[in-house]
Design a protein around this motif. Structure first.
Motif, PDB file in Angstrom:
ATOM      1  N   LYS A 278     -34.631   5.181  -2.458  1.00 32.54           N
ATOM      2  CA  LYS A 278     -33.868   4.082  -3.039  1.00 32.54           C
ATOM      3  C   LYS A 278     -34.578   3.486  -4.245  1.00 32.54           C
ATOM      4  O   LYS A 278     -34.388   2.332  -4.590  1.00 32.54           O
TER       5      LYS A 278
ATOM      6  N   GLN B 221     -27.418  16.530  -3.807  1.00 26.76           N
ATOM      7  CA  GLN B 221     -28.195  15.832  -2.776  1.00 26.76           C
ATOM      8  C   GLN B 221     -29.561  15.391  -3.261  1.00 26.76           C
ATOM      9  O   GLN B 221     -30.120  14.416  -2.771  1.00 26.76           O
ATOM     10  N   MET B 223     -30.146  14.614  -6.389  1.00 24.11           N
ATOM     11  CA  MET B 223     -29.968  13.870  -7.647  1.00 24.11           C
ATOM     12  C   MET B 223     -30.752  12.554  -7.696  1.00 24.11           C
ATOM     13  O   MET B 223     -31.376  12.262  -8.711  1.00 24.11           O
ATOM     14  N   PRO B 224     -30.732  11.740  -6.624  1.00 19.93           N
ATOM     15  CA  PRO B 224     -31.503  10.491  -6.683  1.00 19.93           C
ATOM     16  C   PRO B 224     -32.986  10.752  -6.940  1.00 19.93           C
ATOM     17  O   PRO B 224     -33.628  10.046  -7.712  1.00 19.93           O
ATOM     18  N   THR B 225     -33.513  11.811  -6.294  1.00 18.06           N
ATOM     19  CA  THR B 225     -34.920  12.157  -6.514  1.00 18.06           C
ATOM     20  C   THR B 225     -35.147  12.572  -7.957  1.00 18.06           C
ATOM     21  O   THR B 225     -36.116  12.159  -8.596  1.00 18.06           O
ATOM     22  N   THR B 226     -34.225  13.380  -8.489  1.00 15.51           N
ATOM     23  CA  THR B 226     -34.350  13.808  -9.881  1.00 15.51           C
ATOM     24  C   THR B 226     -34.390  12.603 -10.818  1.00 15.51           C
ATOM     25  O   THR B 226     -35.214  12.537 -11.722  1.00 15.51           O
ATOM     26  N   LEU B 227     -33.498  11.676 -10.540  1.00 17.50           N
ATOM     27  CA  LEU B 227     -33.442  10.484 -11.380  1.00 17.50           C
ATOM     28  C   LEU B 227     -34.772   9.733 -11.345  1.00 17.50           C
ATOM     29  O   LEU B 227     -35.323   9.355 -12.380  1.00 17.50           O
ATOM     30  N   TYR B 228     -35.279   9.554 -10.133  1.00 16.45           N
ATOM     31  CA  TYR B 228     -36.562   8.861  -9.977  1.00 16.45           C
ATOM     32  C   TYR B 228     -37.665   9.599 -10.737  1.00 16.45           C
ATOM     33  O   TYR B 228     -38.464   9.004 -11.452  1.00 16.45           O
ATOM     34  N   PHE B 296     -30.245   6.676 -16.247  1.00 15.43           N
ATOM     35  CA  PHE B 296     -29.442   6.189 -15.132  1.00 15.43           C
ATOM     36  C   PHE B 296     -27.971   6.464 -15.377  1.00 15.43           C
ATOM     37  O   PHE B 296     -27.267   7.004 -14.533  1.00 15.43           O
ATOM     38  N   GLN B 300     -25.661   9.134 -13.349  1.00 17.17           N
ATOM     39  CA  GLN B 300     -24.553   8.673 -12.527  1.00 17.17           C
ATOM     40  C   GLN B 300     -23.240   9.336 -12.891  1.00 17.17           C
ATOM     41  O   GLN B 300     -22.503   9.776 -12.022  1.00 17.17           O
ATOM     42  N   ASN B 303     -23.095  12.774 -11.709  1.00 15.12           N
ATOM     43  CA  ASN B 303     -22.938  12.881 -10.259  1.00 15.12           C
ATOM     44  C   ASN B 303     -21.497  12.673  -9.833  1.00 15.12           C
ATOM     45  O   ASN B 303     -20.999  13.315  -8.930  1.00 15.12           O
TER      46      ASN B 303
END
Lengths: 279, 304
Positions: A278, B221, B223-228, B296, B300, B303
Motif C-alpha cells: 500500500k 497483479q 502493478m502496485p509493486t511496479t509503481l512503488y 502514478f 493507473q 491498469n
C-alpha cells in the motif's frame, strides 16, 4: 503439449545460466576487493592481473597501514550512531505507528498524510538546512547531528502503522473491558504482536543508517567523530597511487555491515516488503 | 439496566481519552519528525528566497530561482541527472522483474541466495563500492583496461574511464545500477510469490501462452509493486550523490555533475551560498514530485 514443456525448460535453463553469469559478475567486485586487500603493491595492479594471489603476492601490510588510523574510534562512532538511531527509531515508530493505526484521535488522517508525503520528498534536499540547524543547536560535529535526523525520518512510523493494523481490534476491546490501562494494553498486547515488525525496522534502520554517507559527510567534519566509511573515504586522495591500504579500509568498512546483513537478512527482507504494501 | 447514564457524555469522555492517548503515543515520533524533517523543509523553502551566505542574509525574492534557470552549469547538472534517471529507471525495473520472475518459484534456498547476492552491493555501502570500482577502472593498469588489452581491445580513453567525459557518466550509471536493483528484486520476488496462482493455473488450462499469462494475469497483479519500484528508483536516481562525490567529483568538466552534487558544491564550498543551494533543492523536490505524479497517473490509466 510435450513440445511446450520442453520449450519452457530450455528457456529456463538459458535463463538460469545467464543468471549465474550475472551473479559471478556481481560477486566479482567483492572478490576483487577482498583479494586485492591482501596483495602487495606491485601485485594489486599487475598486468596481466593476478586472479588468485599466491604466497609471494600476499601481505598484511595494507591492514597494518590503515590500522594506524583511528579505526576503532570510527567503528565505535558508527556503531553508536546506528545503535542509538535504531533504538530511538524503534521506540518512537512503534508508539506512533500504533497510535496512527488504532487510536481514533483528531487529526490522525492529516498526520498520516503528512508522514507519507514527507517520505516521497527527497531526503537530501533538507540536509543543508539541517546543517545550519545543527550548528544553531550546537550539535555540529557530534554524533547526535546524524542520529536526530535519522530518527525523524518518517519511514519507521509508516512501517509500524502497517504492522499495527494487523493487531485485532477485539483484543484491544477485550483488554479495555478487563480494565487494562493504555500503558498495559500497549506493552502486554500490542508489543508482543508487532514484535516481528520491530525486528524488521531495527535491522533496516541499522543498515540504512550505516550507509547514509551523505548525512555523515555533511555533519561530521572532524576525525574524532567520523564514521568508518567516512573516515576511509577521507583517506582516498592520500592512497591514490598505492591503493592497498584504502582497499583494506574498504573491506574493514564493509565486513561488519555485511555480517549483520547476512545474519538478519530474513527480517531485513520483511522490512522492505512490508514498507511497500500500500506504499 | 441503568438507562440514566449520560451516553453522549460518556462518548465524549471516551473520545477525549482516545485523543489524549493518541497524542501521547505520537509525541516521540512527532517531536523528531517535526523538529528534524518538517522544520528543515520549511527552512529550505524560506532560505531559497534569500541571499544567504556566511556574511549575508537579505531577501531577494525569486532571484535564486531565476539564477538557477539561467545557469548553464545547473542546466547541465539537470540534463545529467535526467539522463541517469531515464536510463536507469527502466533498466532497473525490467532487469529486476526478469531476475525475480526467474527465481521466485525456485527452492527457497536458491531464491534467497539470488536475493542476497543482488543485495550485497547495496549493503556494502557507497564507500566500499566506490573504492573497488576505482580500483577496477584505474587508468592504464586497472583490471578493466588490462583485461580488454589481453583481448586485443585498446578501448580505454586517453584520460581513463572516469577521466573522460564520454565514458564517465556511463560508468556512474552502471555502478548505480548495481547498487539499485537489490531492493526491486526483493519486492518483485515477494509480489510474484504472493500472487493469486489459481488465475495463472486457470489461464494455463485455457491454453494461454506464456506471454499472454504474463501480460494479462501476472502484470496487473504486480502493478502496485511496479509503481512503488518506479517511484523509489526515480527518487534514488535523482538523488545520485555519493558515487559522484567519491568517484568523479562532478568532473571531468562538469560532465558528471548531478543536481544533488551541484547543490552540495554550491552550499558547502566557498562562498557557501545556502540560499541558492536551497532554491535548487526546492526545484529538485518539485521535479521529483512531478515525475512521481506522472508515474502514478500513467500506471493507473494503464491498469484501468
Amino acid at each position: 503439449m510435450d513440445r511446450s514443456v520442453q520449450k519452457v525448460t530450455v528457456y529456463r535453463v538459458v535463463c538460469i545460466i545467464l543468471l549465474i553469469i550475472l551473479v559471478l559478475l556481481f560477486m566479482f567486485p567483492l572478490y576483487w576487493m577482498i583479494t586485492s586487500s591482501f596483495k602487495n603493491g606491485p601485485a594489486i595492479n599487475a598486468n596481466p592481473p593476478i586472479w588468485f594471489p599466491g604466497a609471494e603476492h600476499r601481505t598484511l601490510d595494507n591492514y597494518h597501514t590503515i590500522m594506524q588510523r583511528p579505526i576503532w574510534r570510527w567503528l565505535f562512532n558508527t556503531v553508536f550512531i546506528c545503535g542509538t538511531s535504531m533504538l530511538f527509531t524503534c521506540i518512537a515508530s512503534t508508539m506512533g505507528g500504533y497510535a496512527l493505526a488504532k487510536k481514533k484521535f483528531t487529526g490522525r488522517k492529516l498526520l498520516f498524510s503528512l508522514f507519507v508525503a514527507a517520505m516521497a520528498l527527497p531526503k537530501q534536499v533538507i540536509l543543508i538546512p539541517l546543517l545550519k540547524q545543527m550548528a544553531f543547536m550546537k550539535l555540529s560535529n557530534t554524533l547526535w547531528g546524524v542520529i536526530l535526523p535519522t530518527v525523524g525520518w518518517p519511514f519507521g512510523v509508516f512501517l509500524m502503522k502497517q504492522f499495527s493494523e494487523t493487531v485485532p481490534d477485539e483484543m484491544l476491546e477485550a483488554a479495555k473491558i478487563d480494565g487494562a490501562n493504555e500503558t498495559r494494553t500497549f506493552t502486554q498486547i500490542v508489543l508482543p504482536l508487532v514484535k516481528p515488525g520491530i525486528g524488521a525496522l531495527a535491522i533496516f534502520t541499522f543498515i540504512s543508517t550505516w550507509n547514509d554517507y551523505f548525512l555523515q559527510l555533511i555533519m561530521l567534519n572532524e576525525s574524532r567523530v567520523q564514521t568508518l566509511s567516512l573516515g576511509i573515504a577521507k583517506t582516498m586522495a592520500e592512497f591514490n597511487i598505492n591503493m592497498g591500504p584504502l582497499i583494506a579500509g574498504a573491506v574493514l568498512s564493509a565486513v561488519p555491515i555485511l555480517t549483520v546483513f547476512l545474519i538478519f537478512q530474513k527480517y531485513f527482507t520483511r522490512g522492505i516488503t512490508m514498507g511497500a504494501v500500500k506504499g | 439496566m441503568q438507562k440514566s447514564i449520560d451516553i453522549s457524555g460518556q462518548l465524549r469522555a471516551s473520545r477525549r481519552r482516545e485523543n489524549i492517548a493518541g497524542y501521547v503515543f505520537m509525541t516521540p515520533a512527532l517531536l523528531f519528525f517535526v523538529g528534524f524533517v518538517i522544520f528543515p523543509m520549511g527552512m529550505c523553502l524560506v532560505t531559497s528566497f534569500f541571499n544567504y551566505t556566511m556574511t549575508d542574509f537579505t531577501f531577494i525574492g525569486i532571484q535564486n530561482y531565476v539564477e538557477a534557470f539561467n545557469s548553464p552549469i545547473f542546466r547541465r547538472a539537470f540534463m545529467n541527472t535526467l539522463r541517469i534517471v531515464v536510463v536507469s529507471v527502466p533498466t532497473v525495473c525490467l532487469f529486476s522483474l526478469w531476475v525475480a520472475s526467474v527465481t521466485y518459484d525456485m527452492n527457497d534456498r536458491y531464491t534467497s541466495f539470488f536475493r542476497i547476492t543482488f543485495y550485497l552491493p547495496v549493503v556494502m555501502g557507497s564507500v566500499a563500492i566506490a573504492v573497488v570500482w576505482k580500483l577496477i577502472l584505474r587508468k592504464d593498469d586497472g583490471i578493466l583496461t588490462t583485461v580488454l588489452q589481453m583481448l586485443g581491445l585498446n578501448l580505454q580513453p586517453r584520460f581513463g574511464w572516469l577521466g573522460s567525459p564520454s565514458t564517465a557518466l556511463w560508468f556512474i550509471i552502471t555502478i548505480l545500477f548495481t547498487t539499485s536493483i537489490g531492493q526491486p528484486i526483493v519486492l518483485y520476488i515477494s509480489a510474484l510469490a504472493n500472487m493469486d496462482h489459481s488465475l495463472v493455473e486457470a489461464a494455463n488450462v485455457d491454453g494461454a501462452t506464456k506471454m499472454q499469462t504474463f501480460w494479462r494475469i501476472k502484470w496487473p497483479q504486480i502493478m502496485p509493486t511496479t509503481l512503488y519500484i518506479l517511484v523509489i528508483t526515480t527518487i534514488n536516481s535523482f538523488q545520485c550523490f555519493a558515487l559522484i562525490e567519491l568517484l568523479t567529483s562532478g568532473g571531468p568538466n562538469h560532465s558528471t555533475d548531478t543536481i544533488m552534487y551541484y547543490i552540495y558544491k554550491v552550499s558547502l564550498d566557498a562562498p557557501y551560498r545556502y540560499g541558492y543551494g536551497s532554491a535548487m533543492g526546492v526545484l529538485l523536490a518539485i521535479i521529483i514530485a512531478i515525475f512521481s505524479a506522472i508515474q502514478f497517473k500513467y500506471a493507473q490509466t494503464d491498469n484501468g
